[in-house]
Design a protein around this motif. Sequence first.
Motif, mmCIF file in Angstrom:
data_model
loop_
_atom_site.group_PDB
_atom_site.id
_atom_site.type_symbol
_atom_site.label_atom_id
_atom_site.label_comp_id
_atom_site.label_asym_id
_atom_site.label_seq_id
_atom_site.Cartn_x
_atom_site.Cartn_y
_atom_site.Cartn_z
ATOM 1 N N GLY A 11 20.527 31.939 43.402
ATOM 2 C CA GLY A 11 19.726 30.785 42.996
ATOM 3 C C GLY A 11 18.508 31.201 42.198
ATOM 4 N N ALA A 12 17.880 30.195 41.575
ATOM 5 C CA ALA A 12 16.773 30.436 40.640
ATOM 6 C C ALA A 12 15.584 31.169 41.266
ATOM 7 N N LYS A 13 15.261 30.895 42.502
ATOM 8 C CA LYS A 13 14.083 31.517 43.115
ATOM 9 C C LYS A 13 14.456 32.625 44.088
ATOM 10 N N SER A 14 15.666 33.110 43.980
ATOM 11 C CA SER A 14 16.137 34.160 44.879
ATOM 12 C C SER A 14 16.262 35.486 44.150
ATOM 13 N N ARG A 15 16.123 36.557 44.896
ATOM 14 C CA ARG A 15 16.397 37.883 44.358
ATOM 15 C C ARG A 15 17.889 37.980 44.095
ATOM 16 N N LYS A 16 18.260 38.755 43.105
ATOM 17 C CA LYS A 16 19.659 38.902 42.711
ATOM 18 C C LYS A 16 20.121 40.328 43.009
ATOM 19 N N ILE A 17 21.411 40.512 43.078
ATOM 20 C CA ILE A 17 21.964 41.839 43.345
ATOM 21 C C ILE A 17 22.867 42.263 42.199
ATOM 22 N N HIS A 18 22.576 43.437 41.691
ATOM 23 C CA HIS A 18 23.406 44.091 40.666
ATOM 24 C C HIS A 18 24.289 45.072 41.435
ATOM 25 N N ASP A 119 22.831 44.610 55.983
ATOM 26 C CA ASP A 119 21.718 44.859 55.076
ATOM 27 C C ASP A 119 21.493 43.740 54.076
ATOM 28 N N LEU A 120 22.444 42.838 53.927
ATOM 29 C CA LEU A 120 22.385 41.848 52.861
ATOM 30 C C LEU A 120 21.118 41.002 52.875
ATOM 31 N N GLN A 121 20.717 40.498 54.016
ATOM 32 C CA GLN A 121 19.517 39.654 54.078
ATOM 33 C C GLN A 121 18.279 40.423 53.638
ATOM 34 N N ALA A 122 18.160 41.679 54.064
ATOM 35 C CA ALA A 122 16.998 42.490 53.669
ATOM 36 C C ALA A 122 17.004 42.741 52.166
ATOM 37 N N LEU A 123 18.153 42.940 51.585
ATOM 38 C CA LEU A 123 18.239 43.182 50.151
ATOM 39 C C LEU A 123 17.871 41.942 49.345
ATOM 40 N N LEU A 124 18.154 40.778 49.858
ATOM 41 C CA LEU A 124 17.863 39.533 49.141
ATOM 42 C C LEU A 124 16.440 39.038 49.324
ATOM 43 N N ARG A 125 15.728 39.580 50.318
ATOM 44 C CA ARG A 125 14.338 39.143 50.541
ATOM 45 C C ARG A 125 13.470 39.477 49.337
#
Length: 126
Positions: A11-18, A119-125
Amino acid sequence: DLPTDYVFDPGAKSRKIHLPIKTSTRERAVQAWVHQLVLDRIFGTGVYRGVLIVSAETKRDSKTGEVIEICVPKQLQMFQSGVAEISRIYYLDPPQVYLALAADFPRVEVRSFGEAPSDLQALLRT
Protein backbone atom coordinates in the motif's frame (compact mmCIF):
# COMPACT_ATOMS: atom_id res chain seq x y z
CA ASP A 1 9.72 0.64 -13.52
CA LEU A 2 12.73 -1.47 -12.49
CA PRO A 3 12.69 -5.14 -13.47
CA THR A 4 13.56 -7.23 -10.42
CA ASP A 5 12.52 -10.68 -9.36
CA TYR A 6 9.59 -9.64 -7.16
CA VAL A 7 8.40 -6.46 -5.49
CA PHE A 8 5.75 -6.57 -2.77
CA ASP A 9 3.84 -3.33 -2.25
CA PRO A 10 1.21 -3.58 0.51
CA GLY A 11 0.00 0.00 0.00
CA ALA A 12 0.87 3.66 -0.45
CA LYS A 13 1.96 4.32 3.14
CA SER A 14 3.60 0.97 3.73
CA ARG A 15 7.19 -0.15 3.41
CA LYS A 16 7.77 -2.33 0.36
CA ILE A 17 9.89 -5.43 -0.11
CA HIS A 18 12.29 -6.01 -2.98
CA LEU A 19 12.68 -9.81 -3.21
CA PRO A 20 15.35 -11.13 -5.59
CA ILE A 21 15.70 -14.91 -5.77
CA LYS A 22 18.94 -16.68 -6.69
CA THR A 23 20.11 -20.27 -6.89
CA SER A 24 23.42 -19.21 -5.34
CA THR A 25 25.39 -16.02 -4.75
CA ARG A 26 28.48 -17.16 -6.64
CA GLU A 27 27.40 -15.61 -9.93
CA ARG A 28 25.80 -12.20 -10.30
CA ALA A 29 24.95 -11.80 -6.62
CA VAL A 30 25.77 -8.13 -6.96
CA GLN A 31 22.55 -7.72 -8.98
CA ALA A 32 20.48 -7.88 -5.79
CA TRP A 33 22.53 -5.10 -4.18
CA VAL A 34 22.57 -2.96 -7.32
CA HIS A 35 18.78 -3.25 -7.71
CA GLN A 36 18.48 -2.22 -4.05
CA LEU A 37 20.78 0.75 -4.68
CA VAL A 38 18.66 1.87 -7.63
CA LEU A 39 15.47 1.59 -5.57
CA ASP A 40 17.11 3.57 -2.72
CA ARG A 41 18.20 6.31 -5.10
CA ILE A 42 14.84 6.59 -6.87
CA PHE A 43 12.43 6.21 -3.93
CA GLY A 44 14.64 7.02 -0.92
CA THR A 45 16.57 4.78 1.43
CA GLY A 46 14.30 2.52 3.45
CA VAL A 47 11.20 2.69 1.25
CA TYR A 48 12.07 -0.75 -0.13
CA ARG A 49 13.65 -3.39 2.05
CA GLY A 50 15.88 -5.83 0.18
CA VAL A 51 15.29 -9.47 1.05
CA LEU A 52 17.43 -11.92 -0.92
CA ILE A 53 16.34 -15.57 -1.15
CA VAL A 54 19.05 -18.10 -2.04
CA SER A 55 18.80 -21.84 -2.50
CA ALA A 56 22.27 -23.00 -1.43
CA GLU A 57 25.99 -22.51 -1.93
CA THR A 58 26.91 -26.02 -2.97
CA LYS A 59 28.23 -27.74 -6.04
CA ARG A 60 29.00 -31.33 -6.92
CA ASP A 61 32.63 -32.17 -7.59
CA SER A 62 32.57 -33.86 -11.00
CA LYS A 63 35.55 -36.11 -10.17
CA THR A 64 34.65 -37.32 -6.68
CA GLY A 65 30.88 -36.81 -6.66
CA GLU A 66 31.25 -35.03 -3.32
CA VAL A 67 28.97 -32.06 -2.62
CA ILE A 68 31.00 -29.09 -1.42
CA GLU A 69 30.14 -25.59 -0.23
CA ILE A 70 31.50 -22.62 -2.14
CA CYS A 71 31.16 -19.48 -0.04
CA VAL A 72 32.31 -15.88 -0.54
CA PRO A 73 31.43 -14.14 2.76
CA LYS A 74 33.83 -11.22 2.24
CA GLN A 75 32.17 -10.51 -1.11
CA LEU A 76 28.74 -10.28 0.54
CA GLN A 77 30.14 -7.97 3.20
CA MET A 78 31.74 -5.79 0.52
CA PHE A 79 28.39 -5.44 -1.30
CA GLN A 80 26.62 -4.71 2.01
CA SER A 81 29.03 -1.96 3.02
CA GLY A 82 29.84 -0.47 -0.38
CA VAL A 83 26.78 -0.83 -2.60
CA ALA A 84 23.51 -0.92 -0.63
CA GLU A 85 21.94 -2.62 2.37
CA ILE A 86 20.05 -5.86 1.96
CA SER A 87 17.90 -6.32 5.09
CA ARG A 88 17.93 -10.12 5.10
CA ILE A 89 19.31 -13.03 3.16
CA TYR A 90 17.38 -16.27 3.56
CA TYR A 91 18.84 -19.62 2.53
CA LEU A 92 17.01 -22.89 2.07
CA ASP A 93 20.26 -24.48 3.28
CA PRO A 94 22.28 -21.72 5.02
CA PRO A 95 26.05 -22.22 5.17
CA GLN A 96 27.44 -21.76 8.69
CA VAL A 97 30.04 -19.26 7.46
CA TYR A 98 27.18 -17.06 6.18
CA LEU A 99 25.11 -17.40 9.35
CA ALA A 100 28.16 -16.05 11.21
CA LEU A 101 27.97 -12.80 9.19
CA ALA A 102 25.10 -11.65 11.41
CA ALA A 103 27.64 -11.26 14.24
CA ASP A 104 30.42 -9.73 12.10
CA PHE A 105 31.05 -6.28 10.64
CA PRO A 106 29.78 -5.19 8.25
CA ARG A 107 26.73 -7.11 9.36
CA VAL A 108 24.88 -9.25 6.84
CA GLU A 109 21.72 -10.72 8.34
CA VAL A 110 21.63 -14.31 7.04
CA ARG A 111 18.91 -16.66 8.25
CA SER A 112 17.23 -19.92 7.42
CA PHE A 113 14.27 -19.61 5.03
CA GLY A 114 12.05 -21.11 7.72
CA GLU A 115 12.42 -17.86 9.70
CA ALA A 116 11.07 -15.68 6.87
CA PRO A 117 7.35 -15.83 7.72
CA SER A 118 7.92 -14.72 11.32
CA ASP A 119 10.20 -11.87 10.14
CA LEU A 120 7.69 -10.41 7.71
CA GLN A 121 5.99 -7.97 10.10
CA ALA A 122 9.35 -6.60 11.29
CA LEU A 123 10.50 -6.12 7.71
CA LEU A 124 7.35 -4.18 6.80
CA ARG A 125 7.48 -1.86 9.82
CA THR A 126 8.33 1.71 8.93
